[in-house]
Design a protein around this motif. Structure first.
Motif, short mmCIF file in Angstrom:
data_model
loop_
_atom_site.label_atom_id
_atom_site.label_comp_id
_atom_site.label_asym_id
_atom_site.label_seq_id
_atom_site.Cartn_x
_atom_site.Cartn_y
_atom_site.Cartn_z
N THR A 99 -21.91 -18.84 37.64
CA THR A 99 -21.80 -18.35 36.27
C THR A 99 -20.47 -17.63 36.02
OG1 THR A 99 -22.97 -16.31 36.84
CG2 THR A 99 -24.30 -18.10 35.98
N TRP A 144 -22.22 1.71 33.53
CA TRP A 144 -22.52 1.59 32.10
C TRP A 144 -23.58 2.60 31.68
CZ3 TRP A 144 -27.10 -1.14 30.09
CH2 TRP A 144 -27.08 -1.20 28.69
N HIS A 164 -26.55 -9.85 31.08
CA HIS A 164 -25.70 -9.79 29.89
C HIS A 164 -24.75 -10.97 29.87
CE1 HIS A 164 -24.53 -7.79 26.40
NE2 HIS A 164 -23.45 -7.19 26.82
N ASN A 165 -24.68 -11.66 28.74
CA ASN A 165 -23.86 -12.87 28.60
C ASN A 165 -24.23 -13.95 29.62
OD1 ASN A 165 -21.07 -11.06 27.51
ND2 ASN A 165 -21.91 -12.81 26.43
N GLY A 180 -17.99 -3.31 28.65
CA GLY A 180 -17.79 -3.97 29.94
C GLY A 180 -16.46 -3.62 30.57
N THR A 210 -17.62 -10.03 30.53
CA THR A 210 -18.51 -10.09 29.38
C THR A 210 -17.70 -9.79 28.13
OG1 THR A 210 -19.11 -7.74 29.36
CG2 THR A 210 -20.41 -9.19 30.77
N CYS A 211 -18.16 -10.30 26.99
CA CYS A 211 -17.41 -9.95 25.78
C CYS A 211 -18.07 -8.74 25.14
CB CYS A 211 -17.28 -11.10 24.83
SG CYS A 211 -18.57 -12.31 24.95
N ASP A 212 -18.10 -7.66 25.88
CA ASP A 212 -18.75 -6.44 25.42
C ASP A 212 -17.75 -5.32 25.64
OD1 ASP A 212 -20.31 -4.03 25.34
OD2 ASP A 212 -22.09 -5.29 25.60
N ASP A 219 -14.28 -6.36 32.40
CA ASP A 219 -15.04 -7.41 33.08
C ASP A 219 -15.05 -8.70 32.26
OD1 ASP A 219 -16.96 -7.21 31.11
OD2 ASP A 219 -18.58 -6.57 32.43
N PHE A 240 -24.33 -13.83 32.81
CA PHE A 240 -23.71 -13.81 34.13
C PHE A 240 -24.80 -13.44 35.12
CE2 PHE A 240 -19.90 -13.15 31.54
CZ PHE A 240 -19.14 -14.19 32.03
N SER A 252 -19.21 -8.94 36.29
CA SER A 252 -19.91 -8.39 35.13
C SER A 252 -20.40 -7.00 35.49
CB SER A 252 -21.10 -9.27 34.74
OG SER A 252 -22.04 -8.49 34.01
N GLN A 267 -24.20 -6.78 35.38
CA GLN A 267 -24.90 -7.43 36.47
C GLN A 267 -24.71 -6.66 37.77
OE1 GLN A 267 -27.14 -9.26 38.66
NE2 GLN A 267 -26.95 -10.44 36.76
#
Ligand SMILES: *Cc1c(COP(=O)(O)O)cnc(C)c1O
Length: 648
Positions: free
Chosen positions: A644, A486, A563-564, A519, A514-516, A512, A566, A477, A480
């Motif tokens: 995670t 970012w 985030h998410n 990411g 995350t569903c962002d 990564d 993780f 992530s 993370q």
């Protein structure tokens, strides 16, 4: 060799030769950013390279990864090489010692590590251990950090420097440290703090050691330029400084004022800024002596940069100077300024954080999947009764050559879009559309491959290789583990840690878990400057592909977020021995799902109970059997205690 690779490599490398790890070393610039700590071995592995006397010991990172997996420490993981912390502390202290000796400077250097740069217990413990032979101390910016510093200090010749806002409790702790013989300085950030310090020290009957943080007018380049200049939120204005001196005089405490502190900002890429900052700080130092303060210590803060790009330039993620030059500049500037005034040389303090810890950690992860952006199988001829637009696309494909790139690009997109329009109106089938898109992709790929030979390339075409690049899905992530990518577009060196004697024929960006859409990593260092894609290898069936992000020891761990959900990754601390063997000194298992759920106020026990009730209800409703219920509860429990991240 692929065109996109040859255009990125030095002309002096034999490009007709088969791909070797030497090519990879150049391509990923490992010797430029690796500062002699990292390299590529002949058999194609990224290695940690350490100097033991005259002997160089190299350890393939993949060997450490295999050791981690055998110990149940899965990817992603932070790998810390303890030796590199040791080496950095040694190098910084030795570089200052050498500059001091060569210039015949009449005092010594004392480093302090700013805890905020990496607060992890084992990092601080290692710094305290390795640093004790140089009396390397700690800098604290909060009560919590002061408590860490007090518990970790190994000897009374090391300093504790307290910056940041300080309340009564903070000041009492520092005064008790004073009483026990610890050299603990309170650095005044504002004039208000002085009242509390004076009141508390009178009440406890303990003299404080006081420093003043000044606000320099000298501005610096780089990302953190707002730590300096008139509008900086830190430090005393010249006027406020004189107010402090006055108040100390009145309280008959001017003898406590012994340190001048300045911090220009982090990651200062240009040595000229450092020199002018030191010069200005010196003037303040001399001014305070003139006011009657005893002084004796000058603290120049952090700012010593890390060359993440390996470019040795004054761009944001690089630096145009070396460690030795940094030390010589500071020592010489101090002498130049103070000698004519006959002022005794002060103890030099610096608060290097980034430069001390960045090298020691890397983030390792495996690639889960690749979405290749390339055409599937295409029939050599347009199938019978194909739509005219598809026949036209085939025509364009035939026509692609280096002199008509733009024209072919325009035509391909025109025919494809026309076909999409027909599809929209129900006049073309799903199969028509799939074939049209596939042929277009083949045309674009052809164009993209010819670009390096083209004389002039439009902006549109320049962006093509990026649009055609693959997406490598990594098990990590960004939020993370690499928050600065970012938050501030930080560049870190990234490369695969194995298969480096194979040509990395694909071009990819990294996404990564995350569903962002933020990411992802799509800025990379390369021999030709910053690049949007990274050369990577195609995945092999049944074989893991490991990538490492290097130089992540500074600032990344505590700034990271959930985030998410993780959580923290696994962390391993390894010590490398002279014979190339290595010891797993410490290992930490990252957050479990239960851990991260409790961070956001869920009660894992209650959650389990709630799931049990749902399952029990399903038994009662006749949807599942009791053994099935047991199996589901077990799976739920195991998930709660699992990692995670993606587990194989
Ligand atoms: C953040 C900080 C540092 C560390 O700076 P680096 O550039 O990481 O060395 C040092 N001193 C102070 C006061 C800081 O705020």
């Amino acid at each position: 060799m692929q065109n996109h690779l040859s255009s990125m490599l030095d002309k002096d490398l034999d490009l007709s030769a088969e791909w070797s790890s030497e090519h990879s070393a150049r391509l990923y610039g490992v010797r430029d950013w690796g500062s002699d700590y990292f390299d590529v071995s002949e058999d194609g592995n990224a290695v940690v390279s350490l100097q033991f006397g005259n002997k160089t010991t190299q350890v393939p990172i993949i060997d450490i990864v295999n050791g981690m997996r055998e110990r149940g420490l899965d990817m992603p993981a932070v790998l810390r090489i303890e030796n590199l912390l040791d080496q950095r502390i040694t190098q910084i202290n030795e570089a200052f010692a050498k500059a001091i000796k060569d210039a015949d400077y009449q005092n010594h250097y004392r480093g302090v590590f700013p805890i905020k740069v990496n607060q992890q217990c084992h990092v601080i413990e290692e710094i305290a251990d390795y640093g004790s032979r140089y009396h390397h101390g700690l800098e604290a910016g909060s009560k919590a950090e002061l408590i860490i510093a007090l518990s970790q200090l190994r000897d009374h010749d090391s300093l504790i420097i307290c910056n940041g806002y300080k309340d009564e409790e903070f000041i009492e702790l520092g005064l008790y440290a004073r009483q026990m013989g610890i050299k603990c300085f309170f650095v005044l950030e504002t004039a208000m703090e002085l009242d509390i310090i004076l009141e508390r020290s009178r009440a406890l009957g303990i003299d404080p050691l006081i420093g003043v943080r000044i606000r320099l007018a000298s501005m610096v380049e780089g990302h953190w330029n707002e730590d300096s200049g008139d509008r900086s939120i830190f430090g005393l204005s010249t006027n406020a400084l004189l107010g402090v001196v006055e108040k100390l005089k009145q309280a008959d405490m001017l003898h406590c004022l012994q340190l001048l502190h300045s911090h220009l900002g982090s990651q200062i890429p240009n040595i000229r800024n450092i020199r002018s900052g030191v010069m200005e700080a010196c003037r303040f130092y001399a001014g305070l002596i003139e006011e009657g303060a005893p002084m004796g210590y000058i603290d120049l803060g952090g700012g010593l940069a890390v060359d993440y790009e390996g470019a040795r330039s004054n761009s944001t993620h690089s630096m145009n100077y070396g460690l030795d030059e940094y030390c010589y500049n500071i020592v010489e500037t101090l002498q130049e300024c103070l000698d004519p005034l006959d002022i005794k040389h002060p103890v030099i303090i610096s608060e290097s954080g980034r430069a001390l810890v960045a090298y020691s950690s890397m983030l390792l992860f495996n690639i889960l999947e690749v979405r290749e952006h390339k055409p599937d199988f295409i029939p050599t001829e347009p199938p019978e009764d194909s739509h005219d637009l598809i026949v036209n696309l085939y025509g364009v494909m035939e026509y692609v050559n280096v002199d008509h790139l733009q024209e072919c690009y325009n035509d391909a997109l025109y025919y494809r879009d026309e076909l999409r329009e027909l599809f929209h109106h129900g006049q073309a089938t799903l199969r028509d559309r799939a074939l049209a898109e596939n042929v277009t992709l083949a045309i674009l790929e052809k164009i993209s491959n010819l670009l390096p030979q083209a004389r002039r390339v439009s902006q549109e075409l320049e962006a093509l290789p990026e649009l055609m690049s693959d997406i490598y899905y990594g098990n990590f992530s960004l939020f993370q583990s690499l928050p600065d990518i970012w938050a501030i577009d930080q560049l870190f060196p990234i490369m695969p840690i194995h298969r480096l004697n194979e040509a990395p024929v694909r071009d990819g960006v990294l996404a990564d878990m995350t569903c962002d859409c933020d990411g992802k990593i799509d800025n990379f260092i390369s021999p030709e400057g910053v690049r949007k894609t990274l050369p990577l290898h195609p995945l092999k069936a049944g074989e893991e592909y490991y990538v490492s992000v290097f130089l992540v020891g500074a600032y990344q761990e505590t700034l990271g977020d959930l985030h998410n959900l993780f959580g923290d990754t696994n962390v391993v601390s390894v010590h490398i021995n002279e014979d190339g063997s290595f010891d797993f000194r410490r290992e930490f298992h990252g957050d479990s799902i239960a851990d991260v759920l409790s961070y956001v106020e869920y009660d894992p026990k209650l959650i389990q109970e709630q799931f049990r009730r749902i399952a029990e209800q399903a038994v009662r409703d006749g949807r599942i059997s009791v053994p099935m219920r047991q199996q589901m509860l077990r799976a739920f429990r195991e998930s709660m205690h699992g990692y995670t991240f993606f587990e194989r």
